[in-house]
Design a protein around this motif. Structure first.
Motif, PDB file in Angstrom:
ATOM      1  N   GLY A  51      37.723  10.869-102.643  1.00 27.74           N
ATOM      2  CA  GLY A  51      36.286  10.615-102.712  1.00 27.74           C
ATOM      3  C   GLY A  51      35.489  11.873-102.464  1.00 27.74           C
ATOM      4  N   LYS A  52      34.181  11.695-102.402  1.00 29.01           N
ATOM      5  CA  LYS A  52      33.277  12.823-102.206  1.00 29.01           C
ATOM      6  C   LYS A  52      33.343  13.337-100.776  1.00 29.01           C
ATOM      7  CE  LYS A  52      30.103  11.305-105.761  1.00 29.01           C
ATOM      8  NZ  LYS A  52      28.738  10.949-106.098  1.00 29.01           N
ATOM      9  N   SER A  53      32.887  14.551-100.581  1.00 23.22           N
ATOM     10  CA  SER A  53      32.994  15.183 -99.266  1.00 23.22           C
ATOM     11  C   SER A  53      32.191  14.451 -98.193  1.00 23.22           C
ATOM     12  CB  SER A  53      32.562  16.652 -99.334  1.00 23.22           C
ATOM     13  OG  SER A  53      31.202  16.745 -99.683  1.00 23.22           O
ATOM     14  N   LEU A  60      31.760  11.208 -97.951  1.00 24.70           N
ATOM     15  CA  LEU A  60      32.581  10.064 -97.554  1.00 24.70           C
ATOM     16  C   LEU A  60      33.726  10.514 -96.654  1.00 24.70           C
ATOM     17  CD1 LEU A  60      33.391   7.065 -97.752  1.00 24.70           C
ATOM     18  CD2 LEU A  60      34.762   7.711 -99.737  1.00 24.70           C
ATOM     19  N   LYS A  61      34.380  11.612 -97.018  1.00 26.06           N
ATOM     20  CA  LYS A  61      35.467  12.139 -96.201  1.00 26.06           C
ATOM     21  C   LYS A  61      34.975  12.494 -94.805  1.00 26.06           C
ATOM     22  CE  LYS A  61      38.208  14.057 -99.952  1.00 26.06           C
ATOM     23  NZ  LYS A  61      38.786  15.257-100.539  1.00 26.06           N
ATOM     24  N   THR A  62      33.809  13.115 -94.729  1.00 25.17           N
ATOM     25  CA  THR A  62      33.231  13.488 -93.436  1.00 25.17           C
ATOM     26  C   THR A  62      32.928  12.250 -92.605  1.00 25.17           C
ATOM     27  OG1 THR A  62      32.272  15.462 -94.439  1.00 25.17           O
ATOM     28  CG2 THR A  62      31.368  14.761 -92.328  1.00 25.17           C
ATOM     29  N   HIS A  63      32.384  11.221 -93.238  1.00 24.72           N
ATOM     30  CA  HIS A  63      32.078   9.975 -92.533  1.00 24.72           C
ATOM     31  C   HIS A  63      33.351   9.336 -91.976  1.00 24.72           C
ATOM     32  CE1 HIS A  63      30.195   6.199 -91.491  1.00 24.72           C
ATOM     33  NE2 HIS A  63      31.049   5.562 -92.276  1.00 24.72           N
ATOM     34  N   LEU A  64      34.391   9.248 -92.801  1.00 31.07           N
ATOM     35  CA  LEU A  64      35.640   8.642 -92.364  1.00 31.07           C
ATOM     36  C   LEU A  64      36.331   9.473 -91.285  1.00 31.07           C
ATOM     37  CD1 LEU A  64      37.038   7.293 -95.747  1.00 31.07           C
ATOM     38  CD2 LEU A  64      35.942   6.004 -93.918  1.00 31.07           C
ATOM     39  N   GLU A  65      36.235  10.790 -91.372  1.00 36.11           N
ATOM     40  CA  GLU A  65      36.780  11.651 -90.323  1.00 36.11           C
ATOM     41  C   GLU A  65      36.070  11.408 -89.002  1.00 36.11           C
ATOM     42  OE1 GLU A  65      36.523  15.654 -91.766  1.00 36.11           O
ATOM     43  OE2 GLU A  65      38.210  15.387 -93.143  1.00 36.11           O
ATOM     44  N   GLY A  66      34.771  11.174 -89.054  1.00 36.08           N
ATOM     45  CA  GLY A  66      34.004  10.865 -87.851  1.00 36.08           C
ATOM     46  C   GLY A  66      34.440   9.555 -87.209  1.00 36.08           C
TER      47      GLY A  66
END
Length: 69
Positions: free
Chosen positions: A19-21, A23-29
């Motif tokens: 996915g987009k960056s 989304l990745k940042t949100h899921l990493e959080g």
């Protein structure tokens, strides 16, 4: 396999998040990073509930499809 396809009660290891960056940042959080263990607690029409690092996290089905285990 996408996280949205995993059965309730299954223990899985996150392999990749697509996915987009943002989304990745949100899921990493939320603690969903490659290599972490997740447990599928429940599934319903709204999404998937997971145990991630001693926390409960709810993901919509479209987000759960982006997490590969």
């Amino acid at each position: 396999m996408p996280l949205s396809m995993v059965q309730v009660g299954s223990h899985c290891i996150v392999q990749k998040i697509s996915g987009k960056s943002d989304l990745k940042t949100h899921l990493e959080g939320l603690g969903l990073v490659p290599g972490c263990e997740v447990v599928v607690v429940a599934k319903n029409a709204g999404g998937v509930i997971l145990n991630v690092r001693e926390s409960r996290v709810a993901l919509a089905h479209d987000m759960a499809r982006k997490v590969l285990v």
